[in-house]
Design a protein around this motif. Sequence first.
Motif, PDB file in Angstrom:
ATOM      1  N   ASN A 195      48.683  36.970  48.704  1.00  0.00           N
ATOM      2  CA  ASN A 195      47.775  37.444  49.055  1.00  0.00           C
ATOM      3  C   ASN A 195      48.116  37.134  50.009  1.00  0.00           C
ATOM      4  O   ASN A 195      48.438  35.933  51.064  1.00  0.00           O
ATOM      5  N   PRO A 253      49.465  32.043  47.815  1.00  0.00           N
ATOM      6  CA  PRO A 253      49.908  33.050  46.331  1.00  0.00           C
ATOM      7  C   PRO A 253      48.739  33.796  45.617  1.00  0.00           C
ATOM      8  O   PRO A 253      47.048  33.641  46.163  1.00  0.00           O
ATOM      9  N   LEU A 254      49.600  35.345  44.603  1.00  0.00           N
ATOM     10  CA  LEU A 254      48.357  35.671  43.831  1.00  0.00           C
ATOM     11  C   LEU A 254      47.545  34.960  43.754  1.00  0.00           C
ATOM     12  O   LEU A 254      47.401  34.210  43.214  1.00  0.00           O
ATOM     13  N   PRO A 255      45.926  35.483  43.457  1.00  0.00           N
ATOM     14  CA  PRO A 255      44.474  34.102  43.748  1.00  0.00           C
ATOM     15  C   PRO A 255      44.476  33.753  41.909  1.00  0.00           C
ATOM     16  O   PRO A 255      44.459  34.273  40.752  1.00  0.00           O
ATOM     17  N   HIS A 256      44.522  32.643  41.711  1.00  0.00           N
ATOM     18  CA  HIS A 256      43.710  31.850  40.682  1.00  0.00           C
ATOM     19  C   HIS A 256      45.199  31.894  39.521  1.00  0.00           C
ATOM     20  O   HIS A 256      45.021  32.482  38.307  1.00  0.00           O
ATOM     21  N   MET A 257      46.281  31.594  39.905  1.00  0.00           N
ATOM     22  CA  MET A 257      47.414  31.709  38.696  1.00  0.00           C
ATOM     23  C   MET A 257      47.734  30.364  39.407  1.00  0.00           C
ATOM     24  O   MET A 257      47.468  29.847  39.520  1.00  0.00           O
ATOM     25  N   SER A 288      43.111  40.581  41.940  1.00  0.00           N
ATOM     26  CA  SER A 288      41.881  40.636  42.824  1.00  0.00           C
ATOM     27  C   SER A 288      40.820  40.528  42.186  1.00  0.00           C
ATOM     28  O   SER A 288      39.458  40.923  43.082  1.00  0.00           O
ATOM     29  N   LEU A 336      45.783  25.000  40.435  1.00  0.00           N
ATOM     30  CA  LEU A 336      45.869  27.270  40.507  1.00  0.00           C
ATOM     31  C   LEU A 336      45.513  27.383  42.315  1.00  0.00           C
ATOM     32  O   LEU A 336      44.851  26.548  42.538  1.00  0.00           O
ATOM     33  N   SER A 337      46.247  28.092  42.368  1.00  0.00           N
ATOM     34  CA  SER A 337      45.854  28.465  43.608  1.00  0.00           C
ATOM     35  C   SER A 337      45.120  29.459  43.864  1.00  0.00           C
ATOM     36  O   SER A 337      44.125  29.747  43.133  1.00  0.00           O
ATOM     37  N   PRO A 338      44.208  29.073  45.357  1.00  0.00           N
ATOM     38  CA  PRO A 338      42.610  29.438  45.767  1.00  0.00           C
ATOM     39  C   PRO A 338      42.865  30.860  45.603  1.00  0.00           C
ATOM     40  O   PRO A 338      43.099  31.334  46.024  1.00  0.00           O
ATOM     41  N   HIS A 339      41.511  31.145  45.446  1.00  0.00           N
ATOM     42  CA  HIS A 339      41.091  32.481  44.586  1.00  0.00           C
ATOM     43  C   HIS A 339      39.279  32.561  45.495  1.00  0.00           C
ATOM     44  O   HIS A 339      39.626  33.631  47.283  1.00  0.00           O
TER      45      HIS A 339
END
Lengths: 277, 181
Positions: free
Chosen positions: A95, A120-124, A188, B63-66
């Motif tokens: 991201n 990093p790629l979100p919500h991983m 995404s 968890l990576s931020p979203h």
Amino acid sequence: MTYKTGELDITNKTRCAQTSAATAPEPARMKKFAVYRWDPEKPGDKPKMQTYEVDLNTCGPMVLDALIKIKNEMDPTLTFRRSCREGICGSCSMNIGGSNTLACLCKIDDNLGKATKIYPLPHMYVIKDLVPDMSNFYAQYRSIEPYLKKKDGSDKNIGDKQYLQTTGDRAKLDGLYECILCACCSTSCPSYWWNSDKYLGPAVLMQAYRWMVDSRDDYTSERLFQMEDRFSVYRCHTIMNCTKTCPKGLNPGLAIGEIKKMLAKYNSKEAKQLAQA
Amino acid sequence: MIRASFGKGSALLTSNAALLSSRLQPVVVTQLSHTSTRSQTEDIAYKEMEEFWDKNRRLNRPLSPHLRIYNPELTSMLSLCHRATGIAMAVTVPFVAATLLGLPGDFSSYIEYIKDLHLNPAILTAAKYVLAFPICYHYINGIRHLAWDWAIGFDLKTTYQSGYFVMALALLVTAGFVHLL
């Protein structure tokens, strides 16, 4: 040619003047990169942002160039995935500046006043720094059986003949087969964020569609029947973040729309019988 | 058959479910409806998924931020607006109807009451905008959704053009309702 000290031939003088002009130092263009860091081996470490300053005059144009420069010259512990550096392998998806894209294809924003934020790629789940755990994504891809399935029965004749396909049927695969499985689209999608265990996500669904619509594949109905539950396809609410973010310019949203149309039209009872046969 | 399903229709429920589910992932991942006819490949895939959740919970990885880092795009913002206006109407219309049913007097007496308050006309206009916008926007974007259901207008350019058009038209129609009716 012999010279007295301080006396130079005209051509040599102009040549020297040219090279000395070329090596006059340009003012350094320092760009800030704020990068997400987390080290699993440091006990009690919390994720945080670390800022690096890179001179854009001595750096390639893409964000991946900057990351490699940081790793080479400033901080060797910075961890990220990369391979082809040309946008075809899908390793460096992350991201950047709020959008998911490939670092090797993302031009560094020249505006020196703003820091470029890299996450990093979100919500991983994060393995380390910019490296997410992609196993779930790959398992979901495996679950749709992304290979040609024929109902010929006998395995003996595989490879004897070509499976013929009209140019019209081959054209149906354009825009689908080019997917490099970078996971930018799936990560995404807010729907995939909330339901990544049960919703397959745009990338995997587009590949499922790629096999459904391949004229050489005989298992279209069964593939559609596999999607007959509340979550696999129907968590898609046409948010369309996927198509917006795809670094290869593909359209997963359209593929999912077409799957939904096919699910409405195909004969599900027949497919159930075929699947259970 | 779905086991341990969390996500339902509304964004609120799913976001709460996400908070729950990120901590308590179901031990058994969803079995799809054709369990009896699953191929070996699918079996391996579902096993891998279970191992993924087990491992990540065990290692307590972050968890990576979203939401807080992702760019607000036109696509996601319009979709959010559609959901928000939908929930707003689904909640207020029955609530107001039920309340009016229970309270004494009829609808017009309450309009008279509001008139008698002699509020600043700007406040009344603002309130009218707030009341009219959800239905205008949701209806017009609903037509865009219907087109999508027929797989029409999915390419990015059309999605953006139709998105701007829908928002502009919704605001225009809202203004029309407020000032002309």
